[in-house]
Design a protein around this motif. Structure first.
Motif, mmCIF file in Angstrom:
data_model
loop_
_atom_site.group_PDB
_atom_site.id
_atom_site.type_symbol
_atom_site.label_atom_id
_atom_site.label_comp_id
_atom_site.label_asym_id
_atom_site.label_seq_id
_atom_site.Cartn_x
_atom_site.Cartn_y
_atom_site.Cartn_z
ATOM 1 N N GLY A 11 -20.643 3.020 -5.218
ATOM 2 C CA GLY A 11 -20.630 3.351 -3.801
ATOM 3 C C GLY A 11 -19.268 3.272 -3.146
ATOM 4 O O GLY A 11 -19.092 3.703 -2.002
ATOM 5 N N ARG A 12 -18.297 2.703 -3.848
ATOM 6 C CA ARG A 12 -16.945 2.638 -3.292
ATOM 7 C C ARG A 12 -16.255 3.994 -3.423
ATOM 8 O O ARG A 12 -16.715 4.869 -4.151
ATOM 9 C CB ARG A 12 -16.126 1.564 -4.004
ATOM 10 N N ARG A 13 -15.140 4.115 -2.715
ATOM 11 C CA ARG A 13 -14.341 5.335 -2.789
ATOM 12 C C ARG A 13 -12.911 4.976 -3.171
ATOM 13 O O ARG A 13 -12.328 4.052 -2.601
ATOM 14 C CB ARG A 13 -14.337 6.056 -1.442
ATOM 15 N N ALA A 14 -12.373 5.696 -4.111
ATOM 16 C CA ALA A 14 -10.966 5.518 -4.488
ATOM 17 C C ALA A 14 -10.191 6.712 -3.950
ATOM 18 O O ALA A 14 -10.635 7.861 -4.091
ATOM 19 C CB ALA A 14 -10.820 5.433 -6.004
ATOM 20 N N TYR A 15 -9.068 6.416 -3.316
ATOM 21 C CA TYR A 15 -8.237 7.483 -2.769
ATOM 22 C C TYR A 15 -6.899 7.509 -3.486
ATOM 23 O O TYR A 15 -6.234 6.479 -3.643
ATOM 24 C CB TYR A 15 -8.039 7.281 -1.269
ATOM 25 N N ILE A 16 -6.526 8.690 -3.915
ATOM 26 C CA ILE A 16 -5.247 8.888 -4.593
ATOM 27 C C ILE A 16 -4.321 9.626 -3.652
ATOM 28 O O ILE A 16 -4.684 10.666 -3.084
ATOM 29 C CB ILE A 16 -5.452 9.697 -5.899
ATOM 30 N N ASP A 17 -3.138 9.064 -3.454
ATOM 31 C CA ASP A 17 -2.147 9.732 -2.620
ATOM 32 C C ASP A 17 -0.865 9.891 -3.435
ATOM 33 O O ASP A 17 -0.358 8.931 -4.013
ATOM 34 C CB ASP A 17 -1.876 8.949 -1.335
ATOM 35 N N VAL A 18 -0.369 11.108 -3.478
ATOM 36 C CA VAL A 18 0.754 11.478 -4.339
ATOM 37 C C VAL A 18 2.074 11.450 -3.584
ATOM 38 O O VAL A 18 2.138 11.809 -2.408
ATOM 39 C CB VAL A 18 0.520 12.883 -4.932
ATOM 40 N N CYS A 19 3.110 11.030 -4.272
ATOM 41 C CA CYS A 19 4.471 11.111 -3.753
ATOM 42 C C CYS A 19 5.368 11.598 -4.890
ATOM 43 O O CYS A 19 5.326 11.047 -5.989
ATOM 44 C CB CYS A 19 4.951 9.744 -3.265
ATOM 45 N N LYS B 205 4.821 0.880 -2.850
ATOM 46 C CA LYS B 205 4.756 -0.137 -1.792
ATOM 47 C C LYS B 205 4.618 0.515 -0.424
ATOM 48 O O LYS B 205 3.873 0.038 0.442
ATOM 49 C CB LYS B 205 5.999 -1.015 -1.837
ATOM 50 N N SER B 206 5.336 1.621 -0.223
ATOM 51 C CA SER B 206 5.266 2.335 1.051
ATOM 52 C C SER B 206 3.856 2.879 1.297
ATOM 53 O O SER B 206 3.350 2.829 2.425
ATOM 54 C CB SER B 206 6.278 3.487 1.052
ATOM 55 N N LYS B 207 3.225 3.370 0.253
ATOM 56 C CA LYS B 207 1.854 3.876 0.390
ATOM 57 C C LYS B 207 0.890 2.750 0.764
ATOM 58 O O LYS B 207 0.025 2.909 1.630
ATOM 59 C CB LYS B 207 1.397 4.527 -0.923
ATOM 60 N N HIS B 208 1.049 1.599 0.120
ATOM 61 C CA HIS B 208 0.173 0.464 0.432
ATOM 62 C C HIS B 208 0.392 -0.027 1.859
ATOM 63 O O HIS B 208 -0.545 -0.499 2.514
ATOM 64 C CB HIS B 208 0.421 -0.675 -0.556
ATOM 65 N N SER B 209 1.624 0.062 2.323
ATOM 66 C CA SER B 209 1.921 -0.352 3.692
ATOM 67 C C SER B 209 1.229 0.572 4.702
ATOM 68 O O SER B 209 0.707 0.124 5.719
ATOM 69 C CB SER B 209 3.437 -0.342 3.917
ATOM 70 N N ARG B 210 1.233 1.862 4.401
ATOM 71 C CA ARG B 210 0.598 2.835 5.304
ATOM 72 C C ARG B 210 -0.923 2.768 5.199
ATOM 73 O O ARG B 210 -1.640 2.946 6.192
ATOM 74 C CB ARG B 210 1.090 4.247 4.963
ATOM 75 N N TYR B 211 -1.456 2.526 4.009
ATOM 76 C CA TYR B 211 -2.906 2.523 3.792
ATOM 77 C C TYR B 211 -3.357 1.176 3.220
ATOM 78 O O TYR B 211 -3.715 1.058 2.041
ATOM 79 C CB TYR B 211 -3.291 3.657 2.828
ATOM 80 N N PRO B 212 -3.338 0.118 4.029
ATOM 81 C CA PRO B 212 -3.688 -1.225 3.530
ATOM 82 C C PRO B 212 -5.185 -1.367 3.260
ATOM 83 O O PRO B 212 -6.013 -0.807 3.980
ATOM 84 C CB PRO B 212 -3.248 -2.134 4.686
ATOM 85 N N GLU B 213 -5.511 -2.121 2.229
ATOM 86 C CA GLU B 213 -6.916 -2.364 1.922
ATOM 87 C C GLU B 213 -7.453 -3.572 2.689
ATOM 88 O O GLU B 213 -8.668 -3.796 2.729
ATOM 89 C CB GLU B 213 -7.089 -2.563 0.415
ATOM 90 N N PRO C 272 -15.059 0.114 2.074
ATOM 91 C CA PRO C 272 -15.280 0.237 0.630
ATOM 92 C C PRO C 272 -14.312 1.243 0.014
ATOM 93 O O PRO C 272 -14.720 2.217 -0.621
ATOM 94 C CB PRO C 272 -16.736 0.726 0.554
ATOM 95 N N VAL C 273 -13.032 0.997 0.232
ATOM 96 C CA VAL C 273 -12.020 1.960 -0.196
ATOM 97 C C VAL C 273 -10.960 1.281 -1.064
ATOM 98 O O VAL C 273 -10.716 0.080 -0.956
ATOM 99 C CB VAL C 273 -11.332 2.632 1.017
ATOM 100 N N ARG C 274 -10.353 2.067 -1.910
ATOM 101 C CA ARG C 274 -9.285 1.595 -2.770
ATOM 102 C C ARG C 274 -8.193 2.654 -2.813
ATOM 103 O O ARG C 274 -8.482 3.848 -2.919
ATOM 104 C CB ARG C 274 -9.814 1.348 -4.179
ATOM 105 N N LEU C 275 -6.948 2.229 -2.713
ATOM 106 C CA LEU C 275 -5.828 3.170 -2.759
ATOM 107 C C LEU C 275 -5.156 3.137 -4.126
ATOM 108 O O LEU C 275 -4.866 2.066 -4.665
ATOM 109 C CB LEU C 275 -4.787 2.826 -1.689
#
Length: 219
Positions: free
Chosen positions: A98-106, A128-136, A146-149
């Motif tokens: 039921g969780r969602r994983a989100y992939i963000d590319v750089c 690190k920059s991605k985690h800062s913008r999209y914190p869990e 219920p999200v994971r980056l």
């Protein structure tokens, strides 16, 4: 270097749709070509990595959606506080629990346009920059949802950051040995795609192609 032999001082000759030439000085290795703001090369490079990753995950039997707005990560716009900045993530993978994983590319170039080593020329900085913008976790230490980056940082030379590879590997429903083979295939596909786009950008910079038209260049 032969690509730049006839170009005065290695200046970038990429043109926009109006015919205006970039004119910025390139390094002998063509570093400016990889970061040139004229045209869409950086966007194209990013989208190719996103699409290769999405096709790979779908081929592994995972439900994938592209360019998904994630309400949990919307925020006050940093330069226009009166506006809400939506969070548009490259890929969404729905997991069996039921969780969602989100992939963000750089995608990034390890050197500056002038050929100096970039201060952000490593995967860790971009992850690190991605985690800062999209914190869990929020400021209270509570889960945002219920999200994971999974940040995927890729260099213009085709290298892929370890965190992204480990994160994608964890999504694949397969044995350890099969996961290893599949991740190897993904690395090869992303690497080939990115290196071809990088080569095209260098050729376009030297030969003066319009920025939106050089996917036809033969390598």
């Amino acid at each position: 270097l032969a690509v730049f032999d006839d170009v005065d001082e290695f200046r970038c000759r990429v043109r926009n749709e109006q015919g205006d030439e970039c004119g910025s000085k390139n390094s002998e290795m063509g570093d400016h070509s990889c970061v040139c703001p004229v045209g869409c090369i950086r966007i194209r490079r990013h989208n190719e990595v996103r699409d290769e990753t999405g096709r790979f995950l779908a081929g592994c039997g995972l439900p994938v959606r592209k360019e998904v707005v994630v309400p949990e990560w919307s925020r006050q716009h940093p330069t226009a506080p009166e506006k809400l900045q939506a969070a548009l993530l490259d890929l969404e993978v729905s997991l069996s629990d039921g969780r969602r994983a989100y992939i963000d590319v750089c995608t990034y170039h390890p050197w500056s346009g002038k050929g100096a080593i970039s201060t952000t020329g490593n995967a860790g900085t971009h992850e690190k920059s991605k985690h800062s913008r999209y914190p869990e976790m929020d400021l209270r230490g509570q889960r945002v949802g219920p999200v994971r980056l999974i940040p995927v940082a890729v260099t213009t030379l085709g290298g892929v950051g370890i965190e992204g590879l480990d994160g994608i590997s964890g999504l694949i429903p397969a044995t350890k040995s099969r996961k290893k083979r599949r991740i190897g295939m993904l690395i090869a596909k992303i690497g080939l795609s990115v290196v071809r786009t990088t080569a095209r950008s260098v050729l376009a910079s030297a030969r003066g192609y319009v920025s939106v038209s050089y996917t036809h260049l033969t390598l």
